[in-house]
Design a protein around this motif. Structure first.
Motif, mmCIF file in Angstrom:
data_model
loop_
_atom_site.group_PDB
_atom_site.id
_atom_site.type_symbol
_atom_site.label_atom_id
_atom_site.label_comp_id
_atom_site.label_asym_id
_atom_site.label_seq_id
_atom_site.Cartn_x
_atom_site.Cartn_y
_atom_site.Cartn_z
ATOM 1 N N GLU A 16 0.129 0.423 17.221
ATOM 2 C CA GLU A 16 1.524 0.338 17.643
ATOM 3 C C GLU A 16 2.352 -0.475 16.650
ATOM 4 O O GLU A 16 1.983 -1.587 16.269
ATOM 5 C CB GLU A 16 1.594 -0.313 19.030
ATOM 6 C CG GLU A 16 2.997 -0.435 19.560
ATOM 7 C CD GLU A 16 3.067 -1.191 20.883
ATOM 8 O OE1 GLU A 16 4.170 -1.585 21.247
ATOM 9 O OE2 GLU A 16 2.011 -1.381 21.529
ATOM 10 N N GLY A 17 3.468 0.104 16.207
ATOM 11 C CA GLY A 17 4.365 -0.593 15.301
ATOM 12 C C GLY A 17 3.871 -0.686 13.872
ATOM 13 O O GLY A 17 4.435 -1.421 13.071
ATOM 14 N N CYS A 18 2.836 0.070 13.537
ATOM 15 C CA CYS A 18 2.229 -0.017 12.199
ATOM 16 C C CYS A 18 2.395 1.305 11.455
ATOM 17 O O CYS A 18 2.090 2.366 11.985
ATOM 18 C CB CYS A 18 0.745 -0.345 12.323
ATOM 19 S SG CYS A 18 -0.129 -0.382 10.734
ATOM 20 N N GLU A 19 2.869 1.212 10.235
ATOM 21 C CA GLU A 19 2.899 2.359 9.333
ATOM 22 C C GLU A 19 1.779 2.153 8.325
ATOM 23 O O GLU A 19 1.789 1.183 7.570
ATOM 24 C CB GLU A 19 4.248 2.426 8.612
ATOM 25 C CG GLU A 19 4.311 3.518 7.567
ATOM 26 C CD GLU A 19 5.589 3.436 6.736
ATOM 27 O OE1 GLU A 19 5.505 3.690 5.521
ATOM 28 O OE2 GLU A 19 6.646 3.112 7.301
ATOM 29 N N LYS A 20 0.824 3.053 8.326
ATOM 30 C CA LYS A 20 -0.321 2.917 7.425
ATOM 31 C C LYS A 20 -0.016 3.585 6.084
ATOM 32 O O LYS A 20 0.419 4.723 6.030
ATOM 33 C CB LYS A 20 -1.562 3.547 8.045
ATOM 34 C CG LYS A 20 -2.000 2.880 9.334
ATOM 35 C CD LYS A 20 -3.192 3.590 9.932
ATOM 36 C CE LYS A 20 -3.562 3.033 11.291
ATOM 37 N NZ LYS A 20 -4.717 3.740 11.869
ATOM 38 N N SER A 21 -0.262 2.840 5.030
ATOM 39 C CA SER A 21 -0.119 3.344 3.667
ATOM 40 C C SER A 21 -1.366 2.966 2.891
ATOM 41 O O SER A 21 -1.982 1.932 3.158
ATOM 42 C CB SER A 21 1.100 2.717 2.978
ATOM 43 O OG SER A 21 2.287 3.046 3.643
ATOM 44 N N GLU A 30 -10.591 11.468 -11.410
ATOM 45 C CA GLU A 30 -9.402 12.167 -10.898
ATOM 46 C C GLU A 30 -9.718 13.055 -9.697
ATOM 47 O O GLU A 30 -8.925 13.145 -8.765
ATOM 48 C CB GLU A 30 -8.740 13.003 -11.997
ATOM 49 C CG GLU A 30 -7.898 12.197 -12.943
ATOM 50 C CD GLU A 30 -6.689 11.544 -12.276
ATOM 51 O OE1 GLU A 30 -6.024 12.182 -11.423
ATOM 52 O OE2 GLU A 30 -6.427 10.378 -12.594
ATOM 53 N N ARG A 31 -10.872 13.707 -9.711
ATOM 54 C CA ARG A 31 -11.233 14.552 -8.561
ATOM 55 C C ARG A 31 -11.410 13.706 -7.313
ATOM 56 O O ARG A 31 -10.988 14.100 -6.227
ATOM 57 C CB ARG A 31 -12.494 15.356 -8.854
ATOM 58 C CG ARG A 31 -12.231 16.528 -9.766
ATOM 59 C CD ARG A 31 -13.362 17.499 -9.898
ATOM 60 N NE ARG A 31 -14.584 17.171 -9.189
ATOM 61 C CZ ARG A 31 -15.763 17.638 -9.484
ATOM 62 N NH1 ARG A 31 -15.895 18.465 -10.488
ATOM 63 N NH2 ARG A 31 -16.837 17.304 -8.798
ATOM 64 N N LEU A 32 -12.035 12.553 -7.458
ATOM 65 C CA LEU A 32 -12.198 11.654 -6.324
ATOM 66 C C LEU A 32 -10.832 11.170 -5.831
ATOM 67 O O LEU A 32 -10.568 11.157 -4.623
ATOM 68 C CB LEU A 32 -13.077 10.452 -6.695
ATOM 69 C CG LEU A 32 -13.242 9.375 -5.621
ATOM 70 C CD1 LEU A 32 -13.889 9.954 -4.362
ATOM 71 C CD2 LEU A 32 -14.053 8.215 -6.172
ATOM 72 N N ALA A 33 -9.953 10.789 -6.743
ATOM 73 C CA ALA A 33 -8.611 10.338 -6.370
ATOM 74 C C ALA A 33 -7.850 11.445 -5.641
ATOM 75 O O ALA A 33 -7.188 11.196 -4.627
ATOM 76 C CB ALA A 33 -7.838 9.874 -7.597
ATOM 77 N N ASP A 34 -7.942 12.670 -6.140
ATOM 78 C CA ASP A 34 -7.268 13.802 -5.496
ATOM 79 C C ASP A 34 -7.832 14.063 -4.102
ATOM 80 O O ASP A 34 -7.079 14.338 -3.158
ATOM 81 C CB ASP A 34 -7.400 15.073 -6.345
ATOM 82 C CG ASP A 34 -6.601 15.008 -7.639
ATOM 83 O OD1 ASP A 34 -5.699 14.149 -7.754
ATOM 84 O OD2 ASP A 34 -6.895 15.826 -8.541
ATOM 85 N N LEU A 39 -7.125 13.722 1.811
ATOM 86 C CA LEU A 39 -7.591 13.274 3.131
ATOM 87 C C LEU A 39 -6.564 12.379 3.809
ATOM 88 O O LEU A 39 -6.280 12.521 5.013
ATOM 89 C CB LEU A 39 -8.927 12.528 3.003
ATOM 90 C CG LEU A 39 -10.150 13.364 2.648
ATOM 91 C CD1 LEU A 39 -11.329 12.459 2.296
ATOM 92 C CD2 LEU A 39 -10.512 14.286 3.796
ATOM 93 N N ILE A 40 -5.997 11.472 3.057
ATOM 94 C CA ILE A 40 -5.022 10.533 3.607
ATOM 95 C C ILE A 40 -3.757 11.278 4.035
ATOM 96 O O ILE A 40 -3.233 11.058 5.138
ATOM 97 C CB ILE A 40 -4.702 9.421 2.581
ATOM 98 C CG1 ILE A 40 -5.940 8.553 2.346
ATOM 99 C CG2 ILE A 40 -3.510 8.581 3.030
ATOM 100 C CD1 ILE A 40 -5.878 7.684 1.100
ATOM 101 N N GLU A 41 -3.272 12.160 3.184
ATOM 102 C CA GLU A 41 -2.067 12.928 3.514
ATOM 103 C C GLU A 41 -2.305 13.836 4.709
ATOM 104 O O GLU A 41 -1.420 13.996 5.564
ATOM 105 C CB GLU A 41 -1.598 13.713 2.298
ATOM 106 C CG GLU A 41 -1.010 12.812 1.226
ATOM 107 C CD GLU A 41 -0.783 13.489 -0.116
ATOM 108 O OE1 GLU A 41 -1.304 14.616 -0.329
ATOM 109 O OE2 GLU A 41 -0.096 12.886 -0.956
ATOM 110 N N ILE A 48 0.036 6.078 -2.203
ATOM 111 C CA ILE A 48 0.647 5.618 -3.447
ATOM 112 C C ILE A 48 -0.489 5.517 -4.455
ATOM 113 O O ILE A 48 -1.564 5.024 -4.133
ATOM 114 C CB ILE A 48 1.321 4.234 -3.272
ATOM 115 C CG1 ILE A 48 2.410 4.290 -2.197
ATOM 116 C CG2 ILE A 48 1.912 3.750 -4.585
ATOM 117 C CD1 ILE A 48 2.035 3.609 -0.937
ATOM 118 N N ARG A 49 -0.246 5.976 -5.664
ATOM 119 C CA ARG A 49 -1.294 5.933 -6.684
ATOM 120 C C ARG A 49 -0.944 4.949 -7.791
ATOM 121 O O ARG A 49 0.152 4.979 -8.323
ATOM 122 C CB ARG A 49 -1.494 7.311 -7.308
ATOM 123 C CG ARG A 49 -2.139 8.311 -6.403
ATOM 124 C CD ARG A 49 -2.471 9.553 -7.204
ATOM 125 N NE ARG A 49 -2.906 10.635 -6.349
ATOM 126 C CZ ARG A 49 -3.779 11.550 -6.715
ATOM 127 N NH1 ARG A 49 -4.310 11.528 -7.926
ATOM 128 N NH2 ARG A 49 -4.120 12.511 -5.904
#
Length: 188
Positions: A16-21, A30-34, A39-41, A48-49
């Motif tokens: 409640e009241g939290c925006e997760k980033s 790069e494949r792992l980052a993508d 997954l997050i999106e 943010i990268r």
């Protein structure tokens, strides 16, 4: 990395009241980052990268300056708190590369900068932090107890069995390393 991320995205409750980033901090693969970003999106959370720049990493130099000449032969230090002089010297030598690659301060400072304009509190925590409903209620209560507080020290425990976090009355036995929260007007 993916195991922890999937667990958190699947099991951590809405807070409640939290925006997760999430800040993907200089992930060289790069494949792992993508994959992490996707997954997050897909979970409806912000990504943010902080990119990993191989050229910047390559320019970080190896450096043994500042290491005591007698360090490697300091047998007396070897027994003190599992201190291994040779390991220390090796870590010291590569510290500039390690500091670039890991760069926790850059990620936390970015989180604080972005958070100040979005929320009263920013919690720039390590990546594998999981917050239960009960813990979130306690954090919110802590934030409301003192209207003058600029920072919160939030206890953290490391668990070896993530499934334990899903138990209705999970209560950590030991707190190990605290995480910090910063109010939007903190200058720290």
């Amino acid at each position: 990395v993916l195991h922890h991320l999937r667990f958190i995205l699947q099991h951590e409750p809405d807070l409640e009241g939290c925006e997760k980033s999430w800040i993907l901090n200089r992930i060289a693969d790069e494949r792992l980052a993508d994959t992490c970003a996707a997954l997050i999106e897909a979970a409806g959370q912000r990504v943010i990268r902080l990119p990993f720049d191989i050229t910047a990493y390559a320019h970080r130099f190896n450096d043994l300056s500042g290491v005591s000449p007698g360090l490697l032969s300091a047998a007396a230090l070897k027994d003190a708190a599992a201190f291994e002089p040779a390991t220390f010297a090796l870590e010291w030598k590569y510290r500039h590369k390690s500091l670039y690659a890991i760069s926790l301060n850059a990620a936390r400072n970015l989180a604080l900068s972005l958070g100040r304009g979005r929320a009263r509190w920013t919690l720039p925590w390590d990546g594998a932090c999981f917050v239960t409903r009960q813990a979130w209620a306690e954090i919110r209560q802590l934030a409301q107890q003192d209207a003058t507080a600029l920072h919160l020290v939030v206890p953290l425990t490391r668990v070896t069995d993530a499934q334990a976090l899903l138990q209705p009355h999970f209560q950590p036995a030991v707190f190990t390393e605290p995480q910090l929260a910063f109010r939007h007007d903190s200058q720290d």
